[in-house]
Design a protein around this motif. Structure first.
Motif, PDB file in Angstrom:
ATOM      1  N   ARG A 292       0.846  -1.202   0.000  1.00 52.68           N
ATOM      2  CA  ARG A 292       0.000   0.000   0.000  1.00 52.68           C
ATOM      3  C   ARG A 292       0.873   1.240   0.000  1.00 52.68           C
ATOM      4  NH1 ARG A 292      -4.764   0.167   4.071  1.00 52.68           N
ATOM      5  NH2 ARG A 292      -5.213   1.848   2.647  1.00 52.68           N
ATOM      6  N   VAL A 293       0.493   2.202  -0.840  1.00 51.22           N
ATOM      7  CA  VAL A 293       1.199   3.474  -0.940  1.00 51.22           C
ATOM      8  C   VAL A 293       0.170   4.583  -0.794  1.00 51.22           C
ATOM      9  CG1 VAL A 293       2.584   4.961  -2.440  1.00 51.22           C
ATOM     10  CG2 VAL A 293       2.948   2.501  -2.451  1.00 51.22           C
ATOM     11  N   GLY A 294       0.442   5.534   0.094  1.00 47.23           N
ATOM     12  CA  GLY A 294      -0.458   6.649   0.303  1.00 47.23           C
ATOM     13  C   GLY A 294      -0.019   7.881  -0.470  1.00 47.23           C
ATOM     14  N   LEU A 295      -0.994   8.697  -0.853  1.00 47.85           N
ATOM     15  CA  LEU A 295      -0.732   9.953  -1.537  1.00 47.85           C
ATOM     16  C   LEU A 295      -1.587  11.054  -0.928  1.00 47.85           C
ATOM     17  CD1 LEU A 295      -0.830   8.732  -5.245  1.00 47.85           C
ATOM     18  CD2 LEU A 295       1.195   9.332  -3.928  1.00 47.85           C
ATOM     19  N   CYS A 296      -0.968  12.197  -0.712  1.00 51.62           N
ATOM     20  CA  CYS A 296      -1.742  13.354  -0.265  1.00 51.62           C
ATOM     21  C   CYS A 296      -2.513  13.897  -1.467  1.00 51.62           C
ATOM     22  CB  CYS A 296      -0.816  14.435   0.318  1.00 51.62           C
ATOM     23  SG  CYS A 296       0.271  15.204  -0.895  1.00 51.62           S
ATOM     24  N   GLU A 297      -3.410  14.818  -1.222  1.00 52.91           N
ATOM     25  CA  GLU A 297      -4.239  15.383  -2.290  1.00 52.91           C
ATOM     26  C   GLU A 297      -3.382  15.972  -3.411  1.00 52.91           C
ATOM     27  OE1 GLU A 297      -7.773  16.175  -4.173  1.00 52.91           O
ATOM     28  OE2 GLU A 297      -7.681  15.312  -2.173  1.00 52.91           O
ATOM     29  N   SER A 298      -2.357  16.740  -3.079  1.00 50.09           N
ATOM     30  CA  SER A 298      -1.509  17.391  -4.090  1.00 50.09           C
ATOM     31  C   SER A 298      -0.763  16.377  -4.950  1.00 50.09           C
ATOM     32  CB  SER A 298      -0.493  18.311  -3.414  1.00 50.09           C
ATOM     33  OG  SER A 298      -1.130  19.340  -2.731  1.00 50.09           O
ATOM     34  N   HIS A 299      -0.149  15.411  -4.311  1.00 52.45           N
ATOM     35  CA  HIS A 299       0.616  14.425  -5.070  1.00 52.45           C
ATOM     36  C   HIS A 299      -0.309  13.487  -5.854  1.00 52.45           C
ATOM     37  CE1 HIS A 299       4.113  15.605  -2.489  1.00 52.45           C
ATOM     38  NE2 HIS A 299       4.593  15.651  -3.716  1.00 52.45           N
ATOM     39  N   PHE A 300      -1.486  13.223  -5.342  1.00 51.02           N
ATOM     40  CA  PHE A 300      -2.455  12.417  -6.084  1.00 51.02           C
ATOM     41  C   PHE A 300      -2.816  13.129  -7.387  1.00 51.02           C
ATOM     42  CE2 PHE A 300      -6.882  11.480  -7.182  1.00 51.02           C
ATOM     43  CZ  PHE A 300      -6.793  10.115  -7.383  1.00 51.02           C
ATOM     44  N   ARG A 301      -3.098  14.423  -7.296  1.00 51.47           N
ATOM     45  CA  ARG A 301      -3.430  15.195  -8.507  1.00 51.47           C
ATOM     46  C   ARG A 301      -2.269  15.233  -9.493  1.00 51.47           C
ATOM     47  NH1 ARG A 301      -8.148  18.398  -8.072  1.00 51.47           N
ATOM     48  NH2 ARG A 301      -9.004  18.323  -5.975  1.00 51.47           N
ATOM     49  N   GLU A 302      -1.053  15.407  -8.985  1.00 48.36           N
ATOM     50  CA  GLU A 302       0.121  15.425  -9.863  1.00 48.36           C
ATOM     51  C   GLU A 302       0.267  14.099 -10.604  1.00 48.36           C
ATOM     52  OE1 GLU A 302       3.725  16.465  -7.817  1.00 48.36           O
ATOM     53  OE2 GLU A 302       2.846  18.328  -7.051  1.00 48.36           O
ATOM     54  N   ARG A 303       0.141  13.007  -9.887  1.00 46.70           N
ATOM     55  CA  ARG A 303       0.279  11.686 -10.511  1.00 46.70           C
ATOM     56  C   ARG A 303      -0.833  11.433 -11.520  1.00 46.70           C
ATOM     57  NH1 ARG A 303       4.365   9.410 -11.243  1.00 46.70           N
ATOM     58  NH2 ARG A 303       3.502   7.372 -11.015  1.00 46.70           N
ATOM     59  N   LEU A 304      -2.047  11.896 -11.197  1.00 49.17           N
ATOM     60  CA  LEU A 304      -3.175  11.734 -12.104  1.00 49.17           C
ATOM     61  C   LEU A 304      -2.954  12.526 -13.388  1.00 49.17           C
ATOM     62  CD1 LEU A 304      -5.820  10.183 -12.090  1.00 49.17           C
ATOM     63  CD2 LEU A 304      -6.929  12.218 -11.186  1.00 49.17           C
ATOM     64  N   GLU A 305      -2.414  13.742 -13.272  1.00 45.43           N
ATOM     65  CA  GLU A 305      -2.104  14.546 -14.455  1.00 45.43           C
ATOM     66  C   GLU A 305      -1.028  13.877 -15.304  1.00 45.43           C
ATOM     67  OE1 GLU A 305      -1.123  18.484 -13.130  1.00 45.43           O
ATOM     68  OE2 GLU A 305      -3.130  18.809 -12.307  1.00 45.43           O
ATOM     69  N   GLU A 306      -0.012  13.322 -14.660  1.00 44.92           N
ATOM     70  CA  GLU A 306       1.039  12.609 -15.395  1.00 44.92           C
ATOM     71  C   GLU A 306       0.455  11.430 -16.150  1.00 44.92           C
ATOM     72  OE1 GLU A 306       4.199  11.515 -12.738  1.00 44.92           O
ATOM     73  OE2 GLU A 306       4.439  13.592 -12.061  1.00 44.92           O
ATOM     74  N   LEU A 307      -0.426  10.697 -15.514  1.00 45.07           N
ATOM     75  CA  LEU A 307      -1.061   9.553 -16.154  1.00 45.07           C
ATOM     76  C   LEU A 307      -1.922  10.000 -17.327  1.00 45.07           C
ATOM     77  CD1 LEU A 307      -1.687   6.530 -16.228  1.00 45.07           C
ATOM     78  CD2 LEU A 307      -3.529   6.961 -14.599  1.00 45.07           C
ATOM     79  N   ALA A 308      -2.649  11.083 -17.158  1.00 47.03           N
ATOM     80  CA  ALA A 308      -3.522  11.580 -18.217  1.00 47.03           C
ATOM     81  C   ALA A 308      -2.728  11.986 -19.459  1.00 47.03           C
ATOM     82  CB  ALA A 308      -4.329  12.768 -17.712  1.00 47.03           C
ATOM     83  N   GLU A 309      -1.477  12.394 -19.276  1.00 51.08           N
ATOM     84  CA  GLU A 309      -0.643  12.828 -20.389  1.00 51.08           C
ATOM     85  C   GLU A 309       0.209  11.701 -20.971  1.00 51.08           C
ATOM     86  OE1 GLU A 309       1.563  16.006 -18.629  1.00 51.08           O
ATOM     87  OE2 GLU A 309      -0.191  17.311 -18.505  1.00 51.08           O
TER      88      GLU A 309
END
Length: 54
Positions: A20-37
């Motif tokens: 299990r890996v946790g992400l804060c709100e900011s890092h979750f959004r960053e990773r989601l944007e990276e995935l989207a691109e």
């Protein structure tokens, strides 16, 4: 659980193969944007559209 990238409290947790890996709100959004691109997501979208039955 704390964020994997910083010391903030994790808002989201991902689990794969028992890890299990946790992400804060900011890092979750960053990773989601990276995935989207990424090309991987584009390929997945293409595959889903091809295999979709209506």
């Amino acid at each position: 659980m704390h964020c994997h990238y910083c010391d903030r409290e994790a808002a989201y947790a991902a689990e794969k193969e028992g890890i299990r890996v946790g992400l804060c709100e900011s890092h979750f959004r960053e990773r989601l944007e990276e995935l989207a691109e990424s090309d991987d997501l584009a390929a997945l979208r293409e595959k889903i559209d091809i295999d979709r039955t209506e």
